[in-house]
Design a protein around this motif. Structure first.
Motif, PDB file in Angstrom:
ATOM      1  N   ARG A   1       9.207  -0.944  -7.291  1.00  0.00           N
ATOM      2  CA  ARG A   1       8.247  -0.121  -6.560  1.00  0.00           C
ATOM      3  C   ARG A   1       8.928   0.695  -5.468  1.00  0.00           C
ATOM      4  N   LEU A   2      10.009   0.139  -4.903  1.00  0.00           N
ATOM      5  CA  LEU A   2      10.800   0.950  -3.969  1.00  0.00           C
ATOM      6  C   LEU A   2      11.358   2.159  -4.709  1.00  0.00           C
TER       7      LEU A   2
ATOM      8  N   GLY B   1       0.822  -1.204   0.000  1.00  0.00           N
ATOM      9  CA  GLY B   1       0.000   0.000   0.000  1.00  0.00           C
ATOM     10  C   GLY B   1       0.853   1.250   0.000  1.00  0.00           C
ATOM     11  N   LEU B   2       1.912   1.242   0.822  1.00  0.00           N
ATOM     12  CA  LEU B   2       2.815   2.396   0.867  1.00  0.00           C
ATOM     13  C   LEU B   2       3.474   2.606  -0.493  1.00  0.00           C
ATOM     14  N   LEU B   3       3.897   1.490  -1.095  1.00  0.00           N
ATOM     15  CA  LEU B   3       4.631   1.606  -2.360  1.00  0.00           C
ATOM     16  C   LEU B   3       3.708   2.144  -3.456  1.00  0.00           C
ATOM     17  N   VAL B   4       2.454   1.673  -3.487  1.00  0.00           N
ATOM     18  CA  VAL B   4       1.508   2.201  -4.462  1.00  0.00           C
ATOM     19  C   VAL B   4       1.150   3.652  -4.116  1.00  0.00           C
ATOM     20  N   GLY B   5       1.057   3.900  -2.801  1.00  0.00           N
ATOM     21  CA  GLY B   5       0.702   5.246  -2.345  1.00  0.00           C
ATOM     22  C   GLY B   5       1.683   6.302  -2.818  1.00  0.00           C
TER      23      GLY B   5
ATOM     24  N   GLY C   1      -1.197  10.543  -0.419  1.00  0.00           N
ATOM     25  CA  GLY C   1      -1.086   9.397  -1.313  1.00  0.00           C
ATOM     26  C   GLY C   1      -0.737   8.129  -0.545  1.00  0.00           C
ATOM     27  N   LEU C   2       0.254   8.244   0.360  1.00  0.00           N
ATOM     28  CA  LEU C   2       0.666   7.078   1.137  1.00  0.00           C
ATOM     29  C   LEU C   2      -0.491   6.573   1.990  1.00  0.00           C
TER      30      LEU C   2
END
Lengths: 292, 234, 401, 329
Positions: A145-146, A11-15, A248-249
């Motif tokens: 994604r990172l 979720g964080l990475l997509v955020g 976003g995150l």
């Protein structure tokens, strides 16, 4: 337990991508008070440039930002000079209205151009390290994604430095707060508008790179990302730069957790409901009214 | 220094200024007085190109500025402290002052002027890391004037500097204005506070419903029966 | 002011009325198609458009279709309009093809939602409708008389995958633990239910059944559930953007089932962009350019000229739709819509997709090949009599490719 | 009853012509095109009540259109009489606005706009999850499908909305709405109950959008239930209205003609680039006529007057009617 953590990480990475998508929109809104609903189409073009840079001449997507960013900035300047500059002379309410309309016309034009130039098929970039990642405590961190999250963070940091430490950046902040006062400070407001719009387009281009590497690009993806960006922008508070990333995150994590808890078909709904609740408790957004 | 000739200003169909003439000679302090809604602020905004000029001309240092852009006018040395103060609420005091040295003329002098401003307004130095919106009304007016000084004005225009301030602070502000005048800066001051303004200016114009109705040396106007009756007897 | 505005409205109205009363050319057979050329379905729409275009060119190059009633060959005139992937526009354009062009038949567009709306209009206007590129069975259950679809349906896709695995793999080696990623759309629900049924009937066990909605940007959750449950066979039918994201995230999260059958997303020619991450996926696009039927080689050649690649999966069925229509018109011997409709129903011919007949409900009896990406090229792996390569099983994990 | 002006007579004549049209022609193409024009006009006019008159930009208008069509369709196909189904659709749409209104009106300006957009999106995805299957009219209905009644229903709905907007133009309620649009604080100062006016406008707007939705459910043979909740229905309504002329009665009508019929002509004649041409035309209209197409006639009239007038003074006067800050650039 690992599954929850893995979901939060994803979720964080997509955020981060949500945040970067929102960043440009937020900047343009903050400074120019225009709502460019063709923002998603600018993202789309950024994605295509990265794709062709990769597939035609083999440029690594994270290097291609050096091409994508300036190209999109120039494109943004041209768009502003031909279209949006005509509406920034209106009162604030009319600006929003007219920018919506111009943006609408622009989406049609840009989508047609994209279909003619690139065909309607989805394109995506796969590099040698696209499937690579490392594990940390049983949680997988995909490199690509990172990298996306890192790019989003770096973009925010650089933008913050620009806004706080340079004359042009401060002029942007000043103009976003009150263009008349800014003009009385000797700031060339017209020029500032150009800079803001160009930067917003450049940031959209960076988002496009992330879509091409982490998802896919197609001529019709614009609306979806514009909507997502709009929601993040408002969640964070209009014009808040750091807020856009945090927003976003937050949305990314909220979506991931609701997918985990309620099933994947409800991931976006929970995010949207959370958004409405946050707004009705804090109408100016989470980070609104505190930072330019 | 500043010469306004038959200036007319309108908001769409509604005309608010009907051909005013006004002059600020070098090294002088001039007042523009009048009640609320007389067209004072509109004239100033039109002069600064923030409102369209319907007719007439504005000259500054012998040059026509009516077609110039606001930032160019400011750069040429004509600086306005607007009625809404013109400080940036989300920025710190220091940032407000720094951004004001934006013009190419002011930038090299930034450090020097900042020191001078802090000398004039020690309060601002105490609060330099505070956000402008946390300041009191008087402090914000100080910041607004300090900000204007950063721009290296040759003519400083103050729109209602006493608006909403306690009498003690108003006196303070007028002392500062006098100090600025002594530094060789011309001043045009727009006010409703007639007594104090006339006492501290050389020449004054009185505007009513968009027209200049009276003018003369301030000292004379102070004694003028009509002025006393209309503005000072309350 | 407003009076003039009203006048303007009036004159515009008259203009429109005038514009709508066009003449039709008697020397051509009018056929209409409404296809998504822009919008989210444009990718597939483009394939359909190419198939129709090439077929019409081929038929007209031979002078057209022989119509007995006039005792001459008449060329086809295809009016192809863009519905922008919007069913509202689709319907108006179908109506205008009926009133302006007086088309004798409709050719369908792309996407099951579009087809469902279009088929109803065809039924209402009593115009025969041939649609490819939709596997959704539901519209056929409506009892429509004018709807024909020479394309594999969900039923075929649901049973074939298990039939193939059972044929090629001895018991005990089969991937009996099944994960289904079900898109929350009607096709998704339809196929999901059928998969459940078929899995139970064929000795497979569904260990993960996860629903998701179209356009999600993160599939970590459902992928982890499949990985956690050690699912050996993955069944899904994502849209191309969703499919690409799922494929990427499966690679990133290091999940590779023993076999992966993905409908729809891998049909797009740009699936190749995914390289190794998209390799070994089995797909059922409804057709394959490597099938050895009459006319396929020529079709590939013409497609090469247009796009530098052999015909895309939907190009063949679209081409076949025109073949079937031309054959029916010829057998009907007239341009009467009902006569053509009856002739289509009686179709029994060889096309670029192989032999085609129609069932009572308008679904076609057609071959439904299963293909597999093998080292970047597509091979036909089922039915075995047509196979160009053996099925690769189990598929190697992404990290070992 | 006000006396008949020529403008009213012409309006009535157009309405009459539209009413008689299905008797003259059985060309489904014309009727469908007009029906879709009515649909856009109805959506835009209903949006106008909250967005144009009251100044609250609602980007989630599609939600109420969707609710109206969903309830109508489900009840009707479930065997209820159509009139009752459609009435329920309107009422539920109106009720939904009443429920959403209270929290939503805590938001102002752009926040309200995006908040309503998010609400509509949440509904769209939810409906898509709950009812993923396409909704078809029964095959029997399709075989005997008559376009004329659908046409009349949609036309009646639009005429009703137009009548309501005309009423608003001359009523105390309408004045209250416009006061809220111009300046909420000032409106409050003169005794307007701002929240109440907003709520009434919102509920009216939603109720009428639900009515258009009901007519749509009656008309459209086959669609996905969540389709009518799509953001494009909101955006299209707004663009139709703005391009026609916001806060006016005829604006949405002209806008919808431009939006539906011109677009249809472009699709048929400029395959491949029709969207591009429409987009360009659209931008030109927005830039040249910021007040919408209704402004075109004002402009032309003004132009004629200036060229005829002997003094140049008047010319300068119109030129000066620019927006504040224009000199800045």
């Amino acid at each position: 337990m690992n599954i929850i953590l893995q979901n939060i990480v994803s979720g964080l990475l997509v955020g981060g991508v949500y945040g970067l998508a929102a960043l440009g929109l937020s900047l343009a809104f903050g400074v120019l008070k225009v709502l460019n609903i063709a923002h998603g189409e600018l993202i789309m073009f950024g994605g295509y440039i990265a794709f062709f840079a990769f597939s035609a001449i083999g440029v690594d997507p994270f290097l291609s930002i050096l091409i994508v960013f300036p190209v999109l900035v120039i494109f943004g300047l041209v768009l502003h000079g031909t279209l949006f500059t005509h509406i920034v002379r209106f009162e604030e309410e009319d600006r929003i209205k007219n920018s919506l309309l111009i943006g609408f016309g622009l989406t049609l034009i840009l989508q047609t151009i994209a279909i003619q130039l690139f065909s309607a098929d989805e394109r995506s970039i796969l590099t040698a390290y696209s499937s690579a990642g490392f594990e940390l405590g049983g949680i997988r961190f995909p490199l690509i994604r990172l990298g996306a999250l890192l790019l989003a963070i770096v973009s925010v940091v650089l933008l913050e430095i620009f806004l706080n430490r340079t004359w042009a950046g401060r002029a942007l902040r000043a103009t976003s707060e009150n263009w008349q006062t800014a003009a009385l400070n000797g700031i060339n407001v017209r020029q500032t508008y150009f800079i803001a719009f160009g930067l917003a387009a450049g940031l959209a281009g960076l988002t496009g790179v992330l879509l091409a590497t982490g998802f896919s690009v197609a001529p019709s993806i614009g609306l979806q990302w514009t909507l997502k960006a709009l929601i993040v922008v408002v969640l964070a508070g209009l014009g808040s730069i750091r807020g856009a990333l945090f927003g976003g995150l937050l949305l990314g994590v909220a979506e991931a957790l609701s997918a985990y808890a309620f099933g994947s078909e409800y991931r976006e709904i929970i995010g949207l409901i959370m958004f409405v609740i946050v707004l009705s408790v804090r109408p100016q957004g989470l980070f609104g009214g505190d930072h330019a | 220094m500043l010469k306004i000739n038959q200036l007319e200003v309108a908001y769409g169909d509604i005309q608010v200024v009907w051909g005013i003439d006004l002059e600020v000679p070098p090294q002088s302090t001039v007042a523009l007085l009048g009640p609320n809604g007389a067209g004072k602020t509109s004239s100033l905004l039109a002069m600064m190109s923030l409102l369209p000029i319907k007719a007439g001309a504005v000259q500054f240092k012998g040059e026509d500025i009516s077609t110039k852009k606001t930032h160019e006018i400011v750069e040429s040395g004509l600086v306005l402290v607007p009625e809404w103060r013109g400080t940036f609420a989300t920025m710190t005091v220091l940032e407000n002052l720094e951004i004001a040295a934006y013009t190419s003329k002011a930038r090299p002098l930034q450090k020097q002027t900042l020191k001078e401003v802090f000398e004039i307004f020690p309060r601002l130095e105490e609060r330099k890391m505070q956000k402008a919106r946390t300041l009191s009304g008087g402090e914000r007016q100080m910041l607004a004037i300090g900000r204007a000084l950063m721009l290296q004005p040759e003519l400083l225009v103050l729109d209602e500097p006493s608006l909403g301030l306690a009498p003690l602070i108003v006196d303070n502000i007028f002392d500062v204005i006098a100090a600025i005048k002594n530094r060789g800066v011309s001043i045009l001051i727009v006010e409703q506070n007639v007594q104090l303004t006339l006492e501290s200016t050389d020449y004054a114009y009185i505007i009513e419903t968009g027209r200049i109705v009276q003018q003369g040396p301030s000292a004379e106007l102070l004694k003028d029966d009509r002025v006393v009756e209309a503005y000072l007897s309350l | 002011m407003s009076r003039k505005v009203c006048l303007l409205l009036c004159s515009l109205l008259i203009l429109v009325l005038a514009a709508c009363g066009g003449e039709q050319a008697p020397e051509t057979i009018q056929i209409g198609a409404v296809v998504p050329i822009s919008g989210s379905l444009a990718g597939g729409g483009g394939q359909v458009e190419r198939g129709y275009q090439i077929a019409v060119e081929d038929i007209n190059a031979a002078g057209g279709i022989y119509v007995k009633e006039f005792d001459k060959k008449i060329p086809i005139e295809l009016t192809l309009l863009d519905d922008e992937s919007d069913p509202n526009k689709l319907v108006t354009l179908l109506e205008s093809l009926n009133s302006d062009q007086k088309v004798v038949a409709y050719l369908g567009g792309f996407g099951s939602g579009q087809h469902a709306a279009a088929a109803a209009i065809a039924e209402k206007n009593k115009i025969p409708y041939i649609g490819v590129a939709f596997a959704l069975y539901a519209p056929h259950g409506q009892g429509y008389k004018y709807l024909f679809s020479p394309f594999p349906k969900s039923q075929d896709m649901a049973s074939d995958i298990f039939a193939m695995l059972n044929e090629y793999l001895p018991e005990g080696e089969r991937p009996t633990r099944v994960a289904v990623f079900q898109e929350q759309t009607d096709w998704g629900v339809e196929l999901g239910d059928l998969w459940r049924e078929q899995a139970a009937a064929q000795g497979y066990e569904i260990v993960v059944y996860e629903e998701y909605s179209v356009g999600s940007s993160d599939f970590t959750d459902i992928i982890l559930k499949a990985k956690e449950a050690d699912a050996e066979l993955l069944l899904s039918l994502p849209t191309p953007p969703d499919g690409i994201t799922i494929q990427r995230q499966m690679a990133e999260l290091d999940y590779t089932p023993k076999f992966q059958f993905t409908i729809r997303a891998p049909d797009v020619p740009t699936w190749k962009d995914l390289g190794e991450a998209g390799d070994y996926v089995a797909l059922a696009p409804g057709w394959f350019y490597g099938m050895a039927y009459d006319g396929v080689a020529e079709l590939n050649e013409k497609h090469m000229e247009m796009t530098d690649r052999p015909a895309d999966p939907i190009v063949g069925p679209a081409y076949a739709a025109v073949q079937i229509l031309a054959d029916a018109i010829e057998r009907a011997g007239s341009l009467d819509r009902d006569a053509i409709r009856d002739a289509i129903a009686a179709t029994d011919m060889d096309t670029v997709v192989g032999p085609v007949t129609f069932r009572e409900d308008g679904t076609g009896v057609v071959n439904a090949p299963i293909l597999q990406y093998q080292h970047g090229t597509i091979e036909l792996i089922y039915p075995s009599e047509f196979a160009t390569a053996e099925m690769i099983y189990p598929i190697p994990p992404v990290s070992e490719r | 009853m006000p006396k008949l002006t020529p403008r009213m007579i012409i309006s009535l004549l157009i309405a009459l012509a539209l009413l008689l049209l299905p008797l003259i022609t059985d060309d489904d193409n014309i009727l469908t095109l007009l029906l879709l024009t009515f649909l856009m006009a109805g959506l835009a006019s209903s949006w106008n009540i909250l967005g144009g008159y009251t100044g609250q930009v609602n980007l989630g208008h599609a939600a109420f259109f969707g609710i109206g069509s969903l309830i109508t369709r489900q009840m009707w196909l479930g065997g209820w009489p159509f009139a009752l189904s459609m009435a329920s659709g309107c009422v539920v749409a109106g009720l939904a606005a009443a429920v959403i209104g209270l929290p939503a009106f805590r938001l102002k300006g752009t926040y309200f706009a995006i908040g309503t957009l998010a609400m509509a999106e949440a509904l769209r995805i939810t409906i898509g999850n709950i009812l993923p299957t396409v909704t078809n009219l029964p095959t029997e209905v399709i075989r005997n499908y008559e376009l004329a009644p659908r046409y009349y229903l949609m036309l009646t709905a639009v005429l009703l909305i137009v009548a309501i907007t005309i009423y608003l133009n001359n009523s105390k309620l309408g004045l209250g709405m416009m006061a809220v649009r111009e300046d909420e604080d000032a409106a409050r100062a003169v005794g307007v109950n701002v929240l109440r006016v907003k709520m009434i406008a919102f509920v009216m707007s939603a109720f009428l959008a639900g009515m258009i939705g009901g007519a749509y459910a009656f008309y459209f043979v086959s669609y996905y239930p969540n389709f009518t909740f799509g953001p494009l229905f909101s955006f299209d309504a707004i663009t139709v209205l703005y391009v026609g002329g916001v806060g006016t009665v005829v604006g949405p009508l002209i806008g919808s003609v431009f939006f539906v019929i011109l677009r249809d002509m472009l699709v048929k004649n400029l395959q491949g680039v029709h969207q591009l041409v429409f987009g360009l035309l659209f931008i030109v209209v927005v830039l040249v006529l910021p007040g919408g197409l209704v402004e075109a006639w004002d402009r032309i009239k003004q132009y004629v007057r200036i060229n005829q007038s002997p003094t140049k003074n008047q010319h300068r006067e119109t030129k000066a009617q620019t927006y504040p800050g224009e000199n800045l650039h």
